[in-house]
Design a protein around this motif. Sequence first.
Motif, PDB file in Angstrom:
ATOM      1  N   ARG A   1       0.825  -1.211   0.000  1.00 28.40           N
ATOM      2  CA  ARG A   1       0.000   0.000   0.000  1.00 28.40           C
ATOM      3  C   ARG A   1       0.855   1.256   0.000  1.00 28.40           C
ATOM      4  O   ARG A   1       0.433   2.292  -0.508  1.00 28.40           O
ATOM      5  CB  ARG A   1      -0.937  -0.011   1.211  1.00 28.40           C
ATOM      6  CG  ARG A   1      -2.056  -1.043   1.077  1.00 28.40           C
ATOM      7  CD  ARG A   1      -2.994  -1.017   2.266  1.00 28.40           C
ATOM      8  NE  ARG A   1      -4.077  -1.966   2.078  1.00 28.40           N
ATOM      9  CZ  ARG A   1      -5.311  -1.642   1.689  1.00 28.40           C
ATOM     10  NH1 ARG A   1      -5.609  -0.380   1.458  1.00 28.40           N
ATOM     11  NH2 ARG A   1      -6.238  -2.568   1.540  1.00 28.40           N
TER      12      ARG A   1
ATOM     13  N   THR B   1      -0.735   4.290  -5.245  1.00 26.32           N
ATOM     14  CA  THR B   1      -2.067   4.544  -5.779  1.00 26.32           C
ATOM     15  C   THR B   1      -1.944   5.220  -7.137  1.00 26.32           C
ATOM     16  O   THR B   1      -0.866   5.600  -7.576  1.00 26.32           O
ATOM     17  CB  THR B   1      -2.877   5.455  -4.840  1.00 26.32           C
ATOM     18  OG1 THR B   1      -2.163   6.704  -4.671  1.00 26.32           O
ATOM     19  CG2 THR B   1      -3.071   4.805  -3.479  1.00 26.32           C
TER      20      THR B   1
ATOM     21  N   TYR C   1      -5.487  -4.561  -3.261  1.00 32.05           N
ATOM     22  CA  TYR C   1      -4.133  -4.869  -2.829  1.00 32.05           C
ATOM     23  C   TYR C   1      -3.961  -6.341  -2.447  1.00 32.05           C
ATOM     24  O   TYR C   1      -2.836  -6.840  -2.395  1.00 32.05           O
ATOM     25  CB  TYR C   1      -3.733  -3.966  -1.665  1.00 32.05           C
ATOM     26  CG  TYR C   1      -3.641  -2.513  -2.060  1.00 32.05           C
ATOM     27  CD1 TYR C   1      -2.463  -1.988  -2.563  1.00 32.05           C
ATOM     28  CD2 TYR C   1      -4.750  -1.674  -1.955  1.00 32.05           C
ATOM     29  CE1 TYR C   1      -2.381  -0.651  -2.952  1.00 32.05           C
ATOM     30  CE2 TYR C   1      -4.678  -0.337  -2.342  1.00 32.05           C
ATOM     31  CZ  TYR C   1      -3.501   0.159  -2.840  1.00 32.05           C
ATOM     32  OH  TYR C   1      -3.425   1.477  -3.231  1.00 32.05           O
TER      33      TYR C   1
END
Length: 298
Positions: free
Chosen positions: A152, A192, A200
Motif C-alpha cells: 500500500r 495509488t 491490494y
Amino acid sequence: MQKPLPYASQRQMVMASLDHLGRARDSHIQLSNAEEPTAKHSERLTYDPVGWHNFKFWYSESGEQTGSKQAWLMARGHLVGYQFSGLNDEARNLVPETAWMNSGNYSGMDEGNTASMLYYDNHLDSWLATHPNFRLDYQVTPLYAQDELIPRKVRLAYVGYDDAGKRIQIKVGGGREESGDDDATVVYLDNTSPNATINYADGTATNTVSAAPAAPAASAPAASSSAPVASSESSVAPAAQAPATTNDPTVYVTGGGSSAVYWYGTDSMPANTNKANLVQMPESQAIQQGKRHSMTER
C-alpha cells in the motif's frame, strides 16, 4: 526496521529474502558517486513480482471522470533504482508499483511529482554527484497490510556519510519528508493512481475513469440548419494507441550515446563537445539506461 547500514568505505547492497508469500521486503544500498553503475540499462524485465497484473486504463490529465487517453496502470518497480544498484531483473528488488508512484505520471515521466519515487531518486542521485567524497545510505521498504500481495505504501529512508564516517542529514524538499532513526530522512509514498481503485490483496484493479463518448459518425445533412457539428478530434483513443509522451522530452547524449549524462539542449554543452556525434532519445530511455541530467545545465 528502518536503520542506516554501518559506514563502510566500499559499496554495500543488502536485500532481504522474499517472504513466505514471495514478496520483496527490503532493499538497502550504501555507495559513493564513483560506485554507481556505468552499464546501460538495456536488459528487459522478465520477472513478474508476486501480485503482478497490468491494465491499460483510461485517464484524464484534468481530473475529469472521462478520458480520451489510455496508459498502463502498473510498473515492475525497482525498490532501489537501477542508477544506484545496477540491478534490473532481481526478484528481491521488485514490487508492483503504479506508474503514478513510480514515475510521477500516467504515461511518460514527471520528475517534479513529489508523490513519485522518480522525484527522490533523481534528487538523491544529484546529491551524490555534487558530493563525490561522501556516501549515500538509501533504504527502500515496501509496506504491506497483512497478507496482501501489493504494497500500500513504500517507505524511503536516506542519510549521507561524510568521508570521516559521520552521518549527514539529506533534505531534498517536496513537503513529504519526516525525521527517521539515526539522522535519516523518511518519506512515505502511496502506491495509488488517481484513475484506479486497486485490490491490494490480489493486484487486480478497476478503472475509475471511463472512456469519453465517441464523436458522432458523419451522416447526411439534417433538415435543420442547427445540426450538431462533429468534433474535429476524436475523443476515443484507438485500442493500440501508444502511451502519450507529452512529459517525455527529447534529450541529447554526447559521445555517440555513451555519455552518462544527458542534456535538454545543446547551448550549455562544453565548447569542445563534438556536436556531430550527438544521439537524441526520449528522456525516459536515457533514464532507463542509467543516465542523469547534466548538473551544469540550468
